[in-house]
Design a protein around this motif. Structure first.
Motif, short mmCIF file in Angstrom:
data_model
loop_
_atom_site.label_atom_id
_atom_site.label_comp_id
_atom_site.label_asym_id
_atom_site.label_seq_id
_atom_site.Cartn_x
_atom_site.Cartn_y
_atom_site.Cartn_z
N ARG A 251 37.44 -41.95 105.68
CA ARG A 251 36.11 -41.18 105.81
C ARG A 251 35.76 -39.87 105.15
O ARG A 251 34.86 -39.19 105.39
CB ARG A 251 36.87 -40.84 107.24
CG ARG A 251 36.76 -42.32 108.57
CD ARG A 251 38.09 -41.48 109.59
NE ARG A 251 37.71 -42.53 110.22
CZ ARG A 251 37.42 -43.02 111.46
NH1 ARG A 251 36.91 -42.65 111.94
NH2 ARG A 251 37.86 -43.65 112.05
N GLU A 252 36.37 -39.63 104.01
CA GLU A 252 36.27 -38.81 103.48
C GLU A 252 34.79 -38.83 102.37
O GLU A 252 34.58 -39.50 102.14
CB GLU A 252 36.60 -38.67 102.27
CG GLU A 252 37.75 -39.35 101.32
CD GLU A 252 38.54 -40.18 101.30
OE1 GLU A 252 38.46 -41.63 100.54
OE2 GLU A 252 39.09 -40.37 102.91
N PRO A 253 34.34 -37.84 102.36
CA PRO A 253 32.63 -37.27 101.62
C PRO A 253 32.94 -38.38 100.41
O PRO A 253 34.03 -38.34 99.57
CB PRO A 253 32.09 -36.88 101.28
CG PRO A 253 32.34 -35.90 102.04
CD PRO A 253 34.42 -36.17 102.80
N LEU A 254 32.10 -39.27 99.52
CA LEU A 254 31.09 -40.33 98.14
C LEU A 254 31.09 -39.55 97.29
O LEU A 254 30.12 -39.09 97.72
CB LEU A 254 31.67 -41.48 98.59
CG LEU A 254 32.91 -42.47 99.44
CD1 LEU A 254 32.44 -43.70 99.31
CD2 LEU A 254 34.27 -42.06 98.56
N TRP A 255 31.17 -39.55 96.28
CA TRP A 255 30.06 -38.87 95.31
C TRP A 255 30.16 -39.54 93.60
O TRP A 255 30.68 -39.96 93.39
CB TRP A 255 30.95 -37.15 94.86
CG TRP A 255 31.34 -36.37 96.06
CD1 TRP A 255 31.77 -36.31 96.91
CD2 TRP A 255 29.72 -34.92 96.44
NE1 TRP A 255 31.99 -35.20 97.71
CE2 TRP A 255 30.57 -34.68 97.87
CE3 TRP A 255 28.41 -35.13 96.25
CZ2 TRP A 255 30.39 -33.72 98.45
CZ3 TRP A 255 28.52 -34.15 96.80
CH2 TRP A 255 28.78 -33.54 98.13
N GLU A 256 28.52 -39.22 93.65
CA GLU A 256 28.80 -39.92 92.20
C GLU A 256 29.33 -39.97 91.35
O GLU A 256 29.75 -38.28 91.32
CB GLU A 256 27.18 -39.39 92.34
CG GLU A 256 26.20 -40.92 92.95
CD GLU A 256 24.58 -40.99 93.25
OE1 GLU A 256 23.77 -40.00 91.63
OE2 GLU A 256 23.19 -40.81 93.36
N PRO A 257 29.02 -40.16 90.33
CA PRO A 257 29.91 -39.73 88.82
C PRO A 257 29.17 -37.90 88.98
O PRO A 257 27.64 -38.14 88.75
CB PRO A 257 29.63 -41.17 88.10
CG PRO A 257 29.15 -41.59 88.61
CD PRO A 257 28.87 -41.61 90.31
N GLY A 258 30.45 -37.11 88.83
CA GLY A 258 29.57 -35.76 88.32
C GLY A 258 30.19 -34.99 89.33
O GLY A 258 29.33 -33.37 89.51
N GLY A 259 29.42 -35.49 90.95
CA GLY A 259 30.10 -35.03 91.75
C GLY A 259 28.57 -34.13 92.71
O GLY A 259 28.29 -33.64 93.31
N LYS A 260 27.60 -34.32 92.21
CA LYS A 260 26.66 -33.46 92.18
C LYS A 260 25.54 -33.75 93.68
O LYS A 260 24.52 -34.10 94.70
CB LYS A 260 24.85 -33.57 91.10
CG LYS A 260 25.46 -32.62 90.21
CD LYS A 260 24.69 -32.76 88.95
CE LYS A 260 24.89 -31.77 87.77
NZ LYS A 260 24.15 -31.81 86.45
N ARG A 261 26.17 -35.65 93.78
CA ARG A 261 25.11 -37.03 94.87
C ARG A 261 25.69 -37.28 95.93
O ARG A 261 26.70 -37.73 94.99
CB ARG A 261 24.39 -37.29 94.41
CG ARG A 261 22.49 -37.66 95.06
CD ARG A 261 21.59 -38.93 95.00
NE ARG A 261 20.84 -37.66 94.12
CZ ARG A 261 19.79 -37.00 94.24
NH1 ARG A 261 19.86 -37.33 95.77
NH2 ARG A 261 19.15 -36.53 93.44
N GLU A 262 25.72 -36.67 97.28
CA GLU A 262 26.98 -37.60 97.74
C GLU A 262 26.16 -39.01 97.94
O GLU A 262 24.91 -38.98 98.18
CB GLU A 262 26.78 -37.08 99.03
CG GLU A 262 27.89 -38.01 100.27
CD GLU A 262 28.25 -36.63 101.57
OE1 GLU A 262 28.83 -37.22 102.20
OE2 GLU A 262 27.35 -36.12 102.62
N MET A 263 27.15 -39.97 97.95
CA MET A 263 26.35 -41.20 98.02
C MET A 263 27.10 -41.75 100.17
O MET A 263 27.80 -41.04 100.68
CB MET A 263 27.59 -42.37 97.59
CG MET A 263 27.17 -42.79 96.12
SD MET A 263 28.18 -43.99 94.72
CE MET A 263 30.14 -43.38 95.45
#
Length: 377
Positions: A251-263
């Motif tokens: 359930r935790e948020p997922l992030w694109e590489p670099g952590g700038k945009r949430e998937m």
């Protein structure tokens, strides 16, 4: 060869017909647009005029158009996050090929007829929906509508428009209100136009991006997971990592590489009603503006502030970078509407009630507060 099928889309006075030798393409258009726009099947033999997208599974047509584009001078551009080779001839015809997606496009009659040849049915259906929606948008913009970067809900024909940058709470606000009986009209953007002294609002059909954390907070996570486990699917643009996380119960948020945009989870428009029990609106009258911000420790409340509409609250060519008008559909009109239309909308919006609010992390308290605020409009 399959018998061609056709679906017609309507939004206000704009319309476009989708014609295909692949029933899944026209079925997709009806499913994708039917919840917010008027989409219905029509006899293929009845099509004689009007904006048209012809979309067929056709390896030969794809190969022929690919050879045509690569043999002549062309631009190398990006469309829908994929590489597109684009050529124009002296008659105004625009031809494009996306090698990664196995798609070829041909736009004729000043964008009034777009032909798409695809090599797979899923990519063909996605591309057809994009082009059909862009043709409707172009027609609406030419008719004086403009496009706002806002979420919206409707109650008794009154629309509450919510503005803000990424992470401000636009989607949260819309979904909380939809969970309390309001009709969801838009997740991220809306068409607006001054009509008969009112500011009318139309939806922009699209897959809605909802973060895993927000989905969990809204109590919808388990619904989505159970549906996926039963074999149902979310929108195909969803990243496989998100699907895997849902199936695994993470359930935790997922992030694109670099952590700038949430998937995020990509929800079909009709899944708001079939999965979540939320009603969808097909239009409304703008009644108030909301400017939220999220403060985890806050009690939800109306707060003081001087936030008003700015340029970033209107969609424009620069904010439409995923789908630039490579195929000449908009006749050069700004992606968010003409300057005259934008000015008329801005003037009308300025006279509506503005509410700046803070929302905390207590979902029930946020929903109660927002529902009361809307009921007082």
């Amino acid at each position: 060869m399959s018998t061609p099928t056709a679906t017609r889309l309507h939004a206000a006075d704009a319309n476009v017909t989708v014609l295909s030798n692949t029933p899944s393409v026209t079925d997709w258009a009806r499913r994708y647009f039917g919840s917010w726009w008027n989409a219905f099947e029509v006899p293929a033999s009845s099509i004689c005029e009007g904006p048209l997208v012809t979309a067929d599974l056709d390896d030969k047509a794809y190969a022929d158009l690919n050879a045509l584009v690569t043999a002549c001078p062309h631009d190398d551009v990006t469309y829908a996050k994929a590489r597109l080779l684009l050529a124009r001839d002296s008659t105004g015809t625009i031809t494009g090929v996306s090698p990664e997606e196995g798609l070829a496009y041909r736009s004729e009659q000043l964008g009034g007829h777009v032909t798409i040849a695809g090599r797979t049915s899923e990519q063909l259906a996605l591309a057809t929906a994009r082009i059909a929606r862009e043709m409707i948008r172009a027609a609406l913009l030419r008719d004086g509508w403009t496009l706002l970067h806002a979420s919206a809900v409707v109650r008794d024909d009154q629309a509450l428009l919510t503005f803000g940058s990424k992470g401000s709470g636009k989607t949260t606000t819309a979904l909380l209100l939809a969970s309390r009986g309001a009709q969801l009209l838009a997740n991220d953007r809306v068409f607006v136009k001054v009509v008969g002294g009112e500011l009318r609002v139309l939806p922009w059909p699209s897959a809605a991006a909802v973060g895993l954390g927000l989905l969990d907070a809204l109590g919808l996570y388990d619904v989505v997971r159970e549906r996926l486990q039963a074999g149902e699917q979310l929108h195909p643009t969803q990243h496989q990592d998100v699907t895997d996380a849902l199936l695994a119960g993470r359930r935790e948020p997922l992030w694109e590489p670099g952590g700038k945009r949430e998937m995020k989870v990509q929800v079909f428009p009709d899944q708001f009603s079939t999965w979540f029990g939320m009603e969808l609106a097909t239009g409304g009258r703008a009644a108030a503006l909301l400017f939220p911000r999220i403060d985890p420790s806050a009690v939800p409340a109306v707060v003081d502030g001087a936030r008003t509409l700015g340029e970033d609250d209107f969609m424009s060519g620069t904010t439409e970078d995923r789908y630039p008008d490579h195929f000449g559909l908009a006749y050069g009109i700004n992606g968010g509407g003409s300057d005259l239309a934008r000015a008329a909308v801005a003037d009308r919006l300025a006279g509506l009630p503005h509410h700046q609010v803070v929302l905390g992390h207590d979902v029930a308290a946020n929903a109660d507060f927002l529902a009361k605020l809307v009921s007082d409009l």
